[in-house]
Design a protein around this motif. Structure first.
Motif, PDB file in Angstrom:
ATOM      1  N   LEU A  95      39.755  31.462  36.347  1.00  0.00           N
ATOM      2  CA  LEU A  95      40.398  31.463  37.564  1.00  0.00           C
ATOM      3  C   LEU A  95      39.434  30.912  38.928  1.00  0.00           C
ATOM      4  N   VAL A 105      47.563  31.662  40.860  1.00  0.00           N
ATOM      5  CA  VAL A 105      47.046  32.601  41.588  1.00  0.00           C
ATOM      6  C   VAL A 105      45.611  32.643  41.870  1.00  0.00           C
ATOM      7  N   GLN A 106      45.491  32.571  43.094  1.00  0.00           N
ATOM      8  CA  GLN A 106      43.962  32.502  43.739  1.00  0.00           C
ATOM      9  C   GLN A 106      43.079  33.819  43.537  1.00  0.00           C
ATOM     10  N   LEU A 107      41.821  33.628  42.962  1.00  0.00           N
ATOM     11  CA  LEU A 107      41.049  34.619  42.900  1.00  0.00           C
ATOM     12  C   LEU A 107      39.899  34.679  44.042  1.00  0.00           C
ATOM     13  N   LEU A 121      42.720  39.268  44.168  1.00  0.00           N
ATOM     14  CA  LEU A 121      43.684  38.099  44.009  1.00  0.00           C
ATOM     15  C   LEU A 121      44.695  37.964  45.065  1.00  0.00           C
ATOM     16  N   THR A 190      49.351  33.285  36.147  1.00  0.00           N
ATOM     17  CA  THR A 190      48.385  34.232  36.395  1.00  0.00           C
ATOM     18  C   THR A 190      47.970  34.567  34.871  1.00  0.00           C
TER      19      THR A 190
END
Ligand SMILES: Nc1ncnc2c1ncn2[C@@H]1O[C@H](COP(=O)(O)OP(=O)(O)OP(=O)(O)O)[C@@H](O)[C@H]1O
Length: 365
Positions: A95, A105-107, A121, A190
């Protein structure tokens, strides 16, 4: 049914998690939006204080005009050592390596203690692609998505996977359940739990057990394989699922799946010849014969995709018929998941900027 002692313990655990989140600048809500084998995912809110200290979080949430995030809480104390020491670090490093892309999906950050790991997240609140395909199939009274919508979503998926590959990451578990949708109808890839650095030798055949229906033939045949073409095979399965409302080789026994793969996918009437051609190009048994990402992006079926992406974003509607009305065409590939706990259309709309978060627990310090 849970006994009262167990319920009390669960409540205590939850309040501990609320406290730990608050200490790290997040207000955990009681809204559970998903769960995995060793994890639970909750809706949470970033505090102003946290945003001041985390530029990654602040810049992303500023663009979204809300303060909501998804916090994935993993019980590392209860999970097998292999999970905590191998798969979780891989998920986090993948990630981090794939930051930043609109369709991944951003961490934002992680924090850990001896009992748990917390992954903060980007929130993708409209459920997963599997749910969306089934809902739209019910809504249209015919299986699958309209090709125009499928094209817009598939374009975003291809873009996400291209970003991962160019960042040196192969996903290795691409499937409809691992593709989420956000409030704007944007696709978010994700679950990087099985991801790996590309170019490394892979030997994780057993980890694909739950997703036999999406696994490339070389993986099912226990051959050494490259991650990129294996991901491309899965893309072919996902596109088939989008336009057909079912999986092409729906079987749990690898040998039987291989037999079906040899016969090739069968299409329902109405799937355009161009779309069929793209799917067949991806579902080539020999990895070298499979289309690569550039060829996919240049395929004639994909050409109007930029336009379709725009339409998808404009036309996104929260239509989601009740489960009982839906034809049970496309099923999750991994049994035992707590699918009922995912975000449903009844989820609250994002609060306007400055609204105070609902359902937040403020434990005593
Ligand atoms: N960022 C997110 N936004 C909204 N929902 C999410 C998000 N991340 C996860 N979820 C929900 O939580 C569920 C479980 O998350 P995830 O698949 O990452 O967990 P996991 O432990 O890897 O699951 P599994 O054991 O099935 O591999 C997802 O299916 C999804 O419904």
């Amino acid at each position: 049914m849970k006994g009262s002692a167990q319920r009390k313990l669960d409540q205590q655990n939850f309040m501990e998690q609320v406290r730990e989140c608050r200490d790290n600048g997040y207000l955990l809500s009681s809204r559970k939006i998903g769960s995995g084998a060793f994890s639970k995912v909750y809706l949470a809110y970033a505090t102003h204080e946290r945003m001041r200290h985390n530029p990654k979080l602040a810049s992303d949430l500023r663009g979204k005009h809300h303060a909501m995030v998804a916090i994935k809480i993993i019980s590392t104390a209860k999970a097998p050592v292999e999970f905590s020491q191998k798969f979780l670090p891989r998920e986090i490093s993948s990630l981090n390596a794939t930051y930043k892309h609109l369709n991944v999906v951003q961490l934002y950050e992680t924090y850990h203690n001896s009992q748990r790991s917390y992954l903060v997240l980007e929130l993708a609140a409209r459920g997963d692609l599997l749910e969306h395909i089934n809902a739209m199939s019910g809504h249209r009274c015919r299986p699958g998505l309209e090709e125009e919508e499928a094209r817009g979503l598939f374009w975003q998926l291809v873009s996400a996977v291209a970003h991962c590959h160019s960042s040196g990451i192969v996903h290795r578990d691409l499937k409809c359940e691992n593709i989420l949708l956000d409030d704007q109808g944007l696709l978010k890839l994700t679950d990087f739990g099985f991801a790996n650095r590309s170019g490394l030798k892979d030997s994780l055949l057993s980890t694909f057990c739950g997703s036999v229906a999406y696994a490339a033939p070389e993986i099912l045949m226990s051959k050494k394989y490259h991650g990129e073409p294996a991901d491309l095979w899965s893309l072919g399965i996902i596109l088939y699922a989008m336009v057909s409302g079912k999986l092409p080789f729906r079987e749990h026994r690898p040998r039987r799946v291989l037999h079906l793969m040899g016969r090739g996918p069968a299409f329902r009437p109405g799937v355009s010849p161009e779309c069929q051609d793209l799917i067949r190009g991806l579902l080539q048994l020999r990895p070298h014969a499979r289309l690569d990402l550039q060829q996919v992006a240049a395929h004639c079926w994909m050409l109007p995709a930029r336009h379709a992406l725009f339409c998808t974003m404009l036309r996104w509607s929260p239509v989601k018929p009740a489960k009982s009305q839906l034809p049970a065409t496309l099923h999750p590939t991994e049994p035992g998941g707590d699918r009922a706990s995912k975000v449903t259309p009844a989820a609250p709309a994002p609060p306007a900027r400055g609204d105070s978060p609902e359902e937040c627990f403020w434990p005593d310090a």
